[in-house]
Motif scaffolding. Structure first.
Motif, PDB file in Angstrom:
ATOM      1  N   VAL A 117       0.809  -1.158  -0.002  1.00  0.00           N
ATOM      2  CA  VAL A 117       0.061   0.040   0.006  1.00  0.00           C
ATOM      3  C   VAL A 117       0.814   1.177   0.048  1.00  0.00           C
ATOM      4  N   MET A 118       0.633   2.257  -0.814  1.00  0.00           N
ATOM      5  CA  MET A 118       1.272   3.564  -0.819  1.00  0.00           C
ATOM      6  C   MET A 118       0.686   4.484  -0.207  1.00  0.00           C
ATOM      7  N   VAL A 119       1.397   5.198   0.826  1.00  0.00           N
ATOM      8  CA  VAL A 119       0.876   6.548   1.639  1.00  0.00           C
ATOM      9  C   VAL A 119       1.433   7.709   1.264  1.00  0.00           C
ATOM     10  N   GLY A 120       0.713   8.635   0.634  1.00  0.00           N
ATOM     11  CA  GLY A 120       1.531  10.002   0.207  1.00  0.00           C
ATOM     12  C   GLY A 120       0.417  11.179   0.012  1.00  0.00           C
ATOM     13  N   ASP A 121       1.032  12.252  -0.193  1.00  0.00           N
ATOM     14  CA  ASP A 121       0.113  13.431  -0.214  1.00  0.00           C
ATOM     15  C   ASP A 121      -0.171  13.969  -1.363  1.00  0.00           C
ATOM     16  N   SER A 122       0.207  13.362  -2.560  1.00  0.00           N
ATOM     17  CA  SER A 122       0.047  13.561  -3.852  1.00  0.00           C
ATOM     18  C   SER A 122      -0.952  12.820  -4.675  1.00  0.00           C
ATOM     19  N   VAL A 123      -2.022  13.192  -5.076  1.00  0.00           N
ATOM     20  CA  VAL A 123      -2.905  12.406  -5.832  1.00  0.00           C
ATOM     21  C   VAL A 123      -2.397  11.701  -7.304  1.00  0.00           C
ATOM     22  N   ARG A 124      -1.759  12.672  -7.818  1.00  0.00           N
ATOM     23  CA  ARG A 124      -1.081  12.337  -9.286  1.00  0.00           C
ATOM     24  C   ARG A 124       0.226  11.616  -8.974  1.00  0.00           C
ATOM     25  N   ASN A 125       0.998  11.955  -7.975  1.00  0.00           N
ATOM     26  CA  ASN A 125       2.211  10.922  -7.742  1.00  0.00           C
ATOM     27  C   ASN A 125       2.038   9.692  -7.100  1.00  0.00           C
ATOM     28  N   ASP A 126       1.463   9.937  -5.915  1.00  0.00           N
ATOM     29  CA  ASP A 126       1.256   8.784  -4.971  1.00  0.00           C
ATOM     30  C   ASP A 126       0.125   7.695  -5.378  1.00  0.00           C
ATOM     31  N   VAL A 127      -0.938   8.478  -5.399  1.00  0.00           N
ATOM     32  CA  VAL A 127      -2.400   7.592  -5.382  1.00  0.00           C
ATOM     33  C   VAL A 127      -2.507   6.966  -7.011  1.00  0.00           C
ATOM     34  N   GLN A 128      -2.359   7.836  -7.959  1.00  0.00           N
ATOM     35  CA  GLN A 128      -2.296   7.262  -9.274  1.00  0.00           C
ATOM     36  C   GLN A 128      -1.165   6.765  -9.714  1.00  0.00           C
ATOM     37  N   GLY A 129       0.168   7.246  -9.233  1.00  0.00           N
ATOM     38  CA  GLY A 129       1.099   6.529  -9.830  1.00  0.00           C
ATOM     39  C   GLY A 129       1.277   5.290  -9.192  1.00  0.00           C
ATOM     40  N   ALA A 130       0.906   4.866  -7.800  1.00  0.00           N
ATOM     41  CA  ALA A 130       0.796   3.536  -7.671  1.00  0.00           C
ATOM     42  C   ALA A 130      -0.312   2.731  -8.173  1.00  0.00           C
ATOM     43  N   ALA A 131      -1.393   3.081  -8.782  1.00  0.00           N
ATOM     44  CA  ALA A 131      -2.457   2.551  -9.340  1.00  0.00           C
ATOM     45  C   ALA A 131      -1.791   1.959 -10.553  1.00  0.00           C
ATOM     46  N   ARG A 132      -0.859   2.689 -11.476  1.00  0.00           N
ATOM     47  CA  ARG A 132      -0.221   2.172 -12.621  1.00  0.00           C
ATOM     48  C   ARG A 132       0.555   0.904 -12.153  1.00  0.00           C
ATOM     49  N   VAL A 133       0.944   0.672 -11.173  1.00  0.00           N
ATOM     50  CA  VAL A 133       1.604  -0.807 -10.741  1.00  0.00           C
ATOM     51  C   VAL A 133       0.670  -1.715 -10.128  1.00  0.00           C
ATOM     52  N   LYS A 134      -0.522  -1.221 -10.138  1.00  0.00           N
ATOM     53  CA  LYS A 134      -1.713  -2.114  -9.488  1.00  0.00           C
ATOM     54  C   LYS A 134      -1.296  -1.937  -8.004  1.00  0.00           C
ATOM     55  N   MET A 135      -0.950  -0.934  -7.317  1.00  0.00           N
ATOM     56  CA  MET A 135      -0.594  -0.848  -5.973  1.00  0.00           C
ATOM     57  C   MET A 135      -1.708   0.109  -5.445  1.00  0.00           C
ATOM     58  N   LYS A 136      -2.333  -0.296  -4.230  1.00  0.00           N
ATOM     59  CA  LYS A 136      -3.426   0.637  -3.741  1.00  0.00           C
ATOM     60  C   LYS A 136      -2.709   2.001  -3.160  1.00  0.00           C
TER      61      LYS A 136
END
Length: 219
Positions: A165-184
């Motif tokens: 699971v990725m925890v971060g303050d940026s929707v683009r970098n942390d949430v959407q970026g993680a989703a690109r590798v199928k990470m929550k």
């Protein structure tokens, strides 16, 4: 947010685990640069050969096309020094990491980082001693949300991206970026005034809730 078989929790660094400013925005404003923020970030947080503020500022200026006049370099060194003074761990960072470590989670960092700030953090805290893997852009030259930046970390942790699971303050970098590798991804929002249309993006307002995670429930 219900998860299955979470083996690792990966964190962003700036404005997630440590307080930081926005040196890229200051550089753009101070020098009137007509280039995208990400371009400035790729230079400021990319690989450099510099070991001091003076060397670092000269190298950054050269790569950004800022004339190497004495006054320009002095201004840039001043920005770097001011930004370094801001950098320090948040009060909830180390207690949260220790709690997760005690529960057997592997811990990682994926950060668009600049070397002088990392050096300062290593001197003033034991933050990085709690991590099993790091992916710093100033070392790898890979930047979030590029999938490569996340994969460097998960490979070092010995896990698949979907096991973290990725925890971060940026929707683009942390949430959407993680989703690109199928990470929550989970958005950490430390500003009560920050309002975004997040849709189904999980959001937390401090790290305390993450410290309570177990293998199936992160927040």
């Amino acid at each position: 947010m219900r998860m299955a078989k979470v083996k690792a929790i990966i964190f962003d660094l700036n404005d997630t685990l440590v307080k930081s400013g926005d040196p890229e925005a200051r550089i753009i404003k101070e020098f009137g640069l007509k280039m995208p923020y990400q371009k400035v970030e790729s230079v400021f947080c990319g690989k450099t050969t510099a070991g001091s503020n003076k060397q670092f500022s000269k190298e950054v200026a050269g790569k950004l096309g800022i004339p190497l006049a004495k006054e320009n370099l002095a201004k840039l060194e001043g920005i770097v020094e001011a930004e370094l003074k801001i950098v320090r761990p948040f009060a909830d960072a180390i207690p949260t990491l220790k709690a997760l470590k005690a529960k057997g989670f592997k811990l990682g960092i994926v950060s668009n980082s600049w070397g002088l700030a990392i050096e300062k953090l290593r001197k003033i805290s034991r933050l990085f001693e709690l991590f099993d893997a790091e992916s710093f852009s100033h070392e790898t030259n890979k930047f979030k949300p590029n999938p490569a930046s996340f994969k460097i970390c998960t490979r070092a942790l010995g896990i698949k991206p979907f096991e973290a699971v990725m925890v971060g303050d940026s929707v683009r970098n942390d949430v959407q970026g993680a989703a690109r590798v199928k990470m929550k991804g989970i958005l950490l929002n430390r500003s009560p005034k920050r309002v975004e249309n997040l849709g189904n993006v999980p959001q937390i307002f401090g790290l305390k809730s993450v410290g309570k995670a177990d293998r199936k429930s992160v927040v």
